[in-house]
Design a protein around this motif. Structure first.
Motif, short mmCIF file in Angstrom:
data_model
loop_
_atom_site.label_atom_id
_atom_site.label_comp_id
_atom_site.label_asym_id
_atom_site.label_seq_id
_atom_site.Cartn_x
_atom_site.Cartn_y
_atom_site.Cartn_z
N GLY A 106 0.82 -1.20 0.00
CA GLY A 106 0.00 0.00 0.00
C GLY A 106 0.86 1.25 0.00
O GLY A 106 0.63 2.19 -0.77
N LEU A 107 1.87 1.29 0.86
CA LEU A 107 2.79 2.42 0.86
C LEU A 107 3.53 2.53 -0.47
O LEU A 107 3.74 3.63 -1.00
N LEU A 142 -10.10 10.36 -10.71
CA LEU A 142 -10.54 9.03 -10.29
C LEU A 142 -9.35 8.19 -9.82
O LEU A 142 -9.46 7.41 -8.86
N VAL A 143 -8.22 8.32 -10.52
CA VAL A 143 -7.02 7.59 -10.12
C VAL A 143 -6.59 8.02 -8.72
O VAL A 143 -6.28 7.19 -7.86
N VAL A 144 -6.58 9.34 -8.47
CA VAL A 144 -6.21 9.84 -7.14
C VAL A 144 -7.21 9.39 -6.09
O VAL A 144 -6.84 9.02 -4.97
N LEU A 145 -8.50 9.39 -6.45
CA LEU A 145 -9.52 8.90 -5.52
C LEU A 145 -9.29 7.43 -5.19
O LEU A 145 -9.37 7.02 -4.02
N GLY A 146 -9.00 6.64 -6.23
CA GLY A 146 -8.73 5.22 -6.00
C GLY A 146 -7.53 5.03 -5.09
O GLY A 146 -7.51 4.14 -4.23
N LEU A 147 -6.53 5.88 -5.28
CA LEU A 147 -5.33 5.83 -4.43
C LEU A 147 -5.69 6.13 -2.98
O LEU A 147 -5.24 5.45 -2.06
N ALA A 148 -6.54 7.13 -2.79
CA ALA A 148 -6.96 7.50 -1.42
C ALA A 148 -7.74 6.36 -0.77
O ALA A 148 -7.54 6.06 0.42
N VAL A 149 -8.62 5.72 -1.54
CA VAL A 149 -9.38 4.60 -1.00
C VAL A 149 -8.45 3.45 -0.63
O VAL A 149 -8.63 2.77 0.39
N VAL A 151 -5.38 3.75 0.39
CA VAL A 151 -4.72 4.13 1.64
C VAL A 151 -5.63 3.86 2.84
O VAL A 151 -5.18 3.38 3.88
N VAL A 152 -6.92 4.17 2.68
CA VAL A 152 -7.88 3.89 3.76
C VAL A 152 -7.88 2.39 4.07
O VAL A 152 -7.89 1.97 5.23
N GLY A 153 -7.87 1.57 3.01
CA GLY A 153 -7.83 0.12 3.20
C GLY A 153 -6.58 -0.32 3.94
O GLY A 153 -6.64 -1.22 4.80
N ILE A 154 -5.44 0.32 3.64
CA ILE A 154 -4.19 -0.01 4.33
C ILE A 154 -4.29 0.31 5.81
O ILE A 154 -3.88 -0.47 6.67
N SER A 347 -10.83 0.19 -4.50
CA SER A 347 -9.80 1.04 -5.14
C SER A 347 -9.42 0.51 -6.52
O SER A 347 -9.20 1.28 -7.45
N ILE A 348 -9.39 -0.82 -6.66
CA ILE A 348 -9.08 -1.43 -7.96
C ILE A 348 -10.14 -1.05 -8.99
O ILE A 348 -9.84 -0.68 -10.13
N LEU A 349 -11.40 -1.13 -8.59
CA LEU A 349 -12.50 -0.79 -9.50
C LEU A 349 -12.46 0.68 -9.90
O LEU A 349 -12.68 1.03 -11.07
N ILE A 350 -12.16 1.55 -8.95
CA ILE A 350 -12.12 2.99 -9.24
C ILE A 350 -10.99 3.31 -10.22
O ILE A 350 -11.18 4.03 -11.20
N VAL A 351 -9.81 2.77 -9.96
CA VAL A 351 -8.67 3.04 -10.84
C VAL A 351 -8.90 2.44 -12.22
O VAL A 351 -8.58 3.06 -13.25
N GLY A 352 -9.45 1.24 -12.27
CA GLY A 352 -9.74 0.62 -13.56
C GLY A 352 -10.71 1.45 -14.37
O GLY A 352 -10.53 1.63 -15.58
#
Length: 358
Positions: A106-107, A142-149, A151-154, A347-352
């Motif tokens: 994640g990091l 959306l990519v940045v949003l997916g990245l943020a999500v 991080v939340v998961g981590i 996050s995978i779905l958002i980035v995809g």
């Protein structure tokens, strides 16, 4: 169709990376440093040039006439990544497959996806997405949003890990619980997560070699798109750096712990130990073999990197469940780790989707 193939290749690569440590668990009677470097010899020294030889005609000529400056930076990023890879193994050892991989990768996804785009804001380069481009376009947002999500998961997975330590305290010790060390594990995980992102920088630093391989292939196959295996030549140089770091440290540990005898100790199942270590190393390399194929389809470095990392995290957590790393914890702790996995899937779905509208 190209997007679907890109995501599929990332999943295969993620499955390989999330699964590579499993064969190591079958090694008996060897110290960690012994089986780690045997696997590394395959993943960093033997398989990369073999893969390049099978996919890129005369790949060694591309390396030989590449400028020394490019080779140096590609190699140095490989050295830094090698430290990340070394501490990755320790992080998984002390935190478990699921938790260790979640925090480390994640990091790595954060630093690997964002720092190159920030760099290109200051040093623009044709065809490279800057951070400004990302935050000013719908796909980038959306990519940045997916990245943020992600991080939340981590963070949620990290919380689950701390709860796991409390749950294990006072219980009957097992091999897994004896090695579970949240403090030391988190320390090496943070170091690994930051330095593991250097692989993404190494790919970028050696991109001229990949471009040459791509142009040569396109000359022979006009109108057939991008060359799937163009990054294989770059991997050879990056992984020389990774081998340097890991070989040095494992030899230090072999000397300090007097474990050189592991390699010839007939009291251990030598043949199976070598086979399982080699299998782990080969499986590990396959992650980047398929990463290169996926990147040639998706084209965006930041999106490719986070998809790759997220799939690895997902697969590693599934393995954690299969290996019953969470069976001795409370239902609340188990639900917490499931929530973390759910965030990573999201996050995978958002980035995809972000990639699909670029």
């Amino acid at each position: 169709m190209q997007i679907i193939l890109g995501v599929l290749f990332h999943f295969i690569g993620g499955f390989a990376s999330g699964s590579f440590y499993i064969p190591f668990k079958k090694v008996k009677g060897w110290a960690w440093e012994s089986y780690w470097i045997v696997g590394g010899i395959f993943s960093w020294l033997i398989i990369p040039p073999l893969a390049a030889y099978l996919t890129i005609p005369d790949f060694s000529a591309i390396i030989s006439h590449t400028s020394g400056n490019i080779l140096l930076f590609t190699y140095l990023f490989g050295v830094l990544w090698g430290i990340g890879g070394l501490t990755y193994g320790l992080g998984v050892r002390y935190l478990g497959v699921s938790l260790g991989s979640s925090i480390i990768l994640g990091l790595s996804s954060v630093f690997g996806a964002l720092l190159p785009s920030v760099y290109y804001d200051f040093f623009p380069k044709a065809g490279k997405d800057t951070f400004t481009d990302m935050i000013s376009t719908p796909w980038g947002q959306l990519v940045v949003l997916g990245l943020a999500v992600c991080v939340v998961g981590i963070i949620i997975c990290g919380k689950a890990g701390m709860a796991k330590e409390k749950d294990l305290a006072g219980q009957r010790p097992t091999v897994e619980s004896k090695e579970f060390r949240i403090g030391l594990g988190l320390t090496v995980a943070v170091i690994s997560g930051i330095l593991s992102s250097c692989f993404a920088y190494g790919i970028d630093a050696g991109k001229d070699m990949a471009h040459e391989a791509n142009l040569y292939w396109q000359t022979l196959h006009p109108g057939e798109g991008e060359f799937l295996f163009q990054n294989n030549v770059t991997y050879v140089v990056i992984l020389w750096g990774g081998l340097t770091t890991n070989l040095f440290w494992c030899m230090v540990l072999n000397t300090r712990n007097k474990t050189f005898k592991d390699y010839t100790n007939t009291q251990t199942p030598l043949v199976s130990n070598y086979i399982f270590s080699a299998l782990a190393g080969i499986t590990w390399f396959l992650q980047f073999f398929f990463y290169g194929m996926a990147e040639s389809k998706l084209g965006n470095g930041a999106s490719s990197w986070i998809l790759h990392m997220a799939f690895i995290i997902l697969v590693a957590n599934v393995w954690g469940l299969v290996l019953k790393e969470w069976t001795a914890v409370s239902q609340k702790t188990f639900n917490t780790v499931l929530a973390g996995i759910a965030c990573i899937i999201l996050s995978i779905l958002i980035v995809g989707y972000g990639n699909s509208i670029k």
